[in-house]
Design a protein around this motif. Structure first.
Motif: not given
Length: 374
Positions: A222-238
């Motif tokens: 499952y690809a989850i969209k998160i907002t990381g450091k300096f408000w950069k968005e990316r996908f993590i997979f669990i």
């Protein structure tokens, strides 16, 4: 006095550079009743009817508050803003300066740093200087008050010692000790979430239930969209199993699934203390932190896939050189690589020895045959 007249009088006092608390005391009214218009008045300009501008220095509190608003516009983390505010105020107290001025000389800062060097680590002093240098940059560039040369501040270069990666035997002990904690189900889930996705601890604590529900199924994960450091968005997979276990947790209005025993959301300090507690239970001599778990994840991916660019994308690094600092080469792998030259050298040396022995044996055999003939 009518409220409109009070508001106009407050605006006039504010334009003259008066502090908000002084205006409230003089008019005997709280700022809420005076109106929000007073807070938006620009300080340092002449009242209407004056030909020359009346420059009024802001107080230290007003300068710090303006700096905090400026950092908020630049989307800096609230914790970083608060740390810098506390640092600047603490420095001014230690320098025994008036709290209503921003005048500090470079020699004062240098004397303070030399004094603090006896009690603080170099990285702490470097943080003090960074916070104060950013504050001076705001005062000189935005407020146009040349109170001090920024370049006159001393610079301290701190070389961070690169930490060793987590040893495999320590990782096994660490994961096995989770079951002995107070809340093993919750602790196992948040540790697994960080370890299998490479999330930062702040990202893991701020993730919500809706993000797990809105995840897309991609190639068995499952690809989850998160907002990381300096408000950069990316996908993590669990994995689907981990997602299902997290969704079975109790729902709360704010949506944060991981909770303290007193029902408030887990903070980054809670997770760091949890890792320290697990290390004590497992009797591990190595300090395992949530960020080291992220290092372990990235190192494992690079060793298995050999695709540094894709690993940097998963980690949320815009520069691939940043990912290099996260990698911890295995000592066994390094020893195996260094053994190649040794093997070639010793193989060549052994071959030369055997060749020399054969020559000596042939020479001795010829001498023996010659003696028999004669």
């Amino acid at each position: 006095m009518e409220s409109k007249e009070k508001r106009l009088k407050a605006v006039s006092l504010r334009r003259k550079g008066r502090r908000l608390c002084d205006i409230s005391k003089e008019l005997d009214q709280p700022l809420a009743t005076i109106g929000m218009r007073v807070k938006s008045v620009r300080v340092g300009y002449a009242p209407r009817g004056m030909r020359k501008p009346c420059r009024v220095l802001p107080t230290l509190e007003e300068a710090i508050d303006g700096r905090m608003d400026y950092l908020q516009v630049k989307n800096l983390y609230s914790s970083t803003r608060e740390d810098r505010r506390i640092t600047v105020r603490a420095l001014h107290r230690r320098l025994d300066k008036e709290e209503n001025r921003t005048e500090v000389t470079a020699q004062d800062m240098l004397n303070l740093m030399l004094e603090r060097k006896k009690f603080c680590r170099p990285i702490t002093i470097a943080g003090y200087l960074t916070a104060y240098r950013s504050f001076l940059s705001y005062v000189t560039s935005v407020l146009k008050i040349p109170i001090m040369d920024i370049h006159a501040l001393p610079r301290i270069r701190v070389r961070n010692k690169k930490k060793d990666g987590i040893k495999p035997e320590n990782m096994h002990k660490f994961l096995a000790a989770i079951k002995d904690t107070d809340n093993p189900a919750r602790n196992a889930m948040i540790i697994e979430l960080i370890l299998t996705t490479g999330m930062r601890v702040s990202e893991a604590c701020s993730i919500t239930r809706d993000q797990f529900l809105d995840a897309d199924h991609v190639n068995g994960r499952y690809a989850i969209k998160i907002t990381g450091k300096f408000w950069k968005e990316r996908f993590i997979f669990i994995s689907p199993e981990l997602r299902l276990r997290i969704l079975k947790l109790r729902q709360y209005p704010d949506g944060h699934p991981f909770r303290h025993k007193l029902r408030w959301p887990l903070t980054t300090d809670n997770v760091r203390r949890l890792c320290t507690y697990i290390c004590d239970l497992a009797q591990i001599d190595q300090a395992i932190t949530p960020h080291l778990l992220r290092h372990y994840y990235l190192t494992y991916l690079v060793n298995e896939t050999k695709q540094l660019d894709k690993v940097a994308e998963l980690a949320g690094h815009s520069n691939i050189e940043t990912t290099w600092t996260y990698l911890h080469p295995d000592k066994e792998a390094l020893a195996k690589i260094s053994r190649i030259m040794d093997q070639n050298f010793y193989h060549k040396s052994t071959f030369q020895q055997i060749k020399q022995k054969i020559k000596n044996w042939i020479k001795s055999l010829l001498e023996y045959l010659r003696s028999l003939i004669l």
